[in-house]
Write an enzyme that holds these catalytic residues in place. Structure first.
Site, PDB file in Angstrom:
ATOM      1  N   SER A   1     -19.235 -36.914 -21.937  1.00  0.00           N
ATOM      2  CA  SER A   1     -20.410 -36.144 -21.523  1.00  0.00           C
ATOM      3  C   SER A   1     -21.268 -35.821 -22.731  1.00  0.00           C
ATOM      4  O   SER A   1     -20.758 -35.652 -23.856  1.00  0.00           O
ATOM      5  CB  SER A   1     -19.929 -34.832 -20.886  1.00  0.00           C
ATOM      6  OG  SER A   1     -20.992 -33.941 -20.719  1.00  0.00           O
TER       7      SER A   1
ATOM      8  N   TYR B   1     -14.340 -26.774 -20.901  1.00  0.00           N
ATOM      9  CA  TYR B   1     -14.622 -28.090 -20.319  1.00  0.00           C
ATOM     10  C   TYR B   1     -15.053 -29.071 -21.410  1.00  0.00           C
ATOM     11  O   TYR B   1     -14.514 -30.181 -21.523  1.00  0.00           O
ATOM     12  CB  TYR B   1     -15.723 -27.986 -19.247  1.00  0.00           C
ATOM     13  CG  TYR B   1     -16.303 -29.327 -18.857  1.00  0.00           C
ATOM     14  CD1 TYR B   1     -15.548 -30.251 -18.147  1.00  0.00           C
ATOM     15  CD2 TYR B   1     -17.607 -29.699 -19.225  1.00  0.00           C
ATOM     16  CE1 TYR B   1     -16.063 -31.505 -17.819  1.00  0.00           C
ATOM     17  CE2 TYR B   1     -18.133 -30.933 -18.898  1.00  0.00           C
ATOM     18  CZ  TYR B   1     -17.359 -31.841 -18.199  1.00  0.00           C
ATOM     19  OH  TYR B   1     -17.863 -33.072 -17.879  1.00  0.00           O
TER      20      TYR B   1
ATOM     21  N   LYS C   1     -13.298 -32.743 -23.141  1.00  0.00           N
ATOM     22  CA  LYS C   1     -13.929 -34.058 -23.353  1.00  0.00           C
ATOM     23  C   LYS C   1     -13.847 -34.459 -24.829  1.00  0.00           C
ATOM     24  O   LYS C   1     -13.541 -35.609 -25.157  1.00  0.00           O
ATOM     25  CB  LYS C   1     -15.398 -34.012 -22.901  1.00  0.00           C
ATOM     26  CG  LYS C   1     -15.580 -33.872 -21.395  1.00  0.00           C
ATOM     27  CD  LYS C   1     -15.046 -35.071 -20.629  1.00  0.00           C
ATOM     28  CE  LYS C   1     -15.212 -34.935 -19.129  1.00  0.00           C
ATOM     29  NZ  LYS C   1     -14.457 -35.917 -18.365  1.00  0.00           N
TER      30      LYS C   1
END
Ligand code: NAD
Ligand code: UD1
Length: 335
Positions: A124, A148, A152
């Site tokens: 992302s 989050y 990643k």
């Protein structure tokens, strides 16, 4: 070729399966349906006329993954499965680390045990540092600011270490910008649970009358109209990026941005949605949302050079397809 798609019932996964099947690939899906419905896969079959081998299972379940790899001649894996709500990730971080990190480690172990070393991974733009300058290139500084984003960034590091340790691994890290839109058939699209966190699903629900007004998080940013600017990318373009990555695996662990290179503001999106839907779409200016940036868009040149991919669809098409999906499915897959 048989491709395993983890998280294939979700928003980006379902659109990617359509492109995989249209390109002649066999698709096996593992998804625990924690943020999706099996109906999306029935709709995929309606679009392509081809069956999907679906396993309702968790990627943390090693025995289930082992059985799936035993039953199919899987050659490549596209790995979408994971939790993705930024706000929620600060409330239940262990669920994020368990699902995203432990789940991916389990998947990698089972892949290696079955001699499968080709992986396309959903990363992302959230991995870029808030201090990084736009347009963001793959070598812009990295920093994650919520659990989050940290999952990643950590997984990018895990995958780079893995590829460095054993040259059989071929891995693409795809850094997505802001995927929106829906398949032009109107049969599959984005169907978030509860109140949407992201802009376009929220605008869609206001346009269809399920929510009264759009909160606009800040109109005092240093942008042309004061609202936040993002690189919105059509989910079908994004899906095709995965095929291009698969066809150009190269060697080791490599990374590309999947974005358009073009930024649009919140009010640009609202204006386009008003034009396309004919709905009024009331907005209410609210304080800035914690963790938001003024402007974020990609330099997409590396994807063009390394995997021969560039985005084709403009904002108008993204909004038209989003609206068609919304009108045809006013309650999402629950319609
Ligand atoms: P989504 O929630 O629609 O799809 C994810 C799918 O994974 C869901 O169907 C869910 O049920 C499944 N899943 C989650 N945990 C699982 C587990 N432990 N085992 C099996 N299945 C599991 O999300 P999406 O928008 O399609 O995103 C796909 C991937 O792309 C995610 O990894 C996400 O972090 C990443 N990503 C998304 C965006 C975005 O804006 N949508 C942006 C950047 C990156
Ligand atoms: C969010 C995530 C990001 C993730 C990305 C793609 C946050 C802080 N960031 O990014 O980690 O990679 O989604 O899934 O959640 N907006 C409104 N009103 C709304 C919703 C959004 O004004 O109701 C504005 C936002 O302030 C922003 C723009 O719309 O300026 C886009 O927001 P959103 O769709 O949530 O995406 P990002 O914030 O870019």
């Amino acid at each position: 070729m048989t491709v395993l798609v983890t998280g294939g019932a979700g928003f980006i996964g379902s659109h990617t399966i359509v492109e995989l099947q249209l390109a002649g690939h066999q698709v096996v899906v593992v998804d625990n349906l924690c943020n999706s419905q099996a109906e999306s896969l029935k709709r995929v079959q309606q679009i392509t006329g081809q069956a999907v081998a679906f396993y309702q299972a968790d990627i943390c379940d090693k025995a289930a993954l082992t059985r799936i790899f035993g039953e199919h001649q899987i050659l490549q894996v596209i790995h979408f499965a994971g939790l993705k709500a930024v706000g929620e990730s600060s409330q239940i971080p262990l669920s994020y680390y368990q699902n995203n990190i432990a789940g991916t480690l389990t998947l990698l172990e089972v892949m290696a045990a079955h001699g499968v070393f080709d992986l396309v991974f959903s990363s992302s733009a959230t991995v870029y540092s808030p201090e990084a300058k736009v347009p963001l290139t793959e070598s812009s500084p990295l920093a994650a600011i919520n659990p989050y984003g940290r999952t990643k960034l950590m997984l990018e590091q895990v995958l780079a270490d893995l590829a460095a340790s054993d040259n059989r691994w071929r891995i693409w890290l795809l850094r997505y910008f802001n995927p929106i839109g829906a398949h032009p058939s109107g049969l599959i699209g984005e169907d978030p649970n509860g109140i949407p966190n992201n802009l376009v699903p929220y605008v869609a629900r206001v346009a269809i009358g399920r929510l009264p007004e759009l909160p606009v998080f800040g109109d005092d940013y240093p942008t042309p109209d004061g609202t936040g600017v993002r690189d919105y990318i059509h989910v079908v373009d994004l899906a095709r990026g995965h095929l291009k990555a698969m066809e150009n695996m190269g060697s080791g662990c490599q990374v590309v941005n999947l974005g358009t290179g073009q930024g649009y503001s919140v009010m640009d999106v609202v204006k386009a949605y008003r034009e396309v839907s004919g709905a009024e779409i009331n907005v209410a200016i609210k304080p800035r949302r914690a963790g938001d940036l003024a402007t974020c868009y990609a330099d997409p040149a590396k994807a063009a050079e390394y995997i021969g991919w560039r985005a084709e669809f403009d904002l108008r098409t993204m909004v038209e397809d989003s609206w068609r999906w919304t009108e045809q499915n006013p309650a999402g897959y629950g319609s």
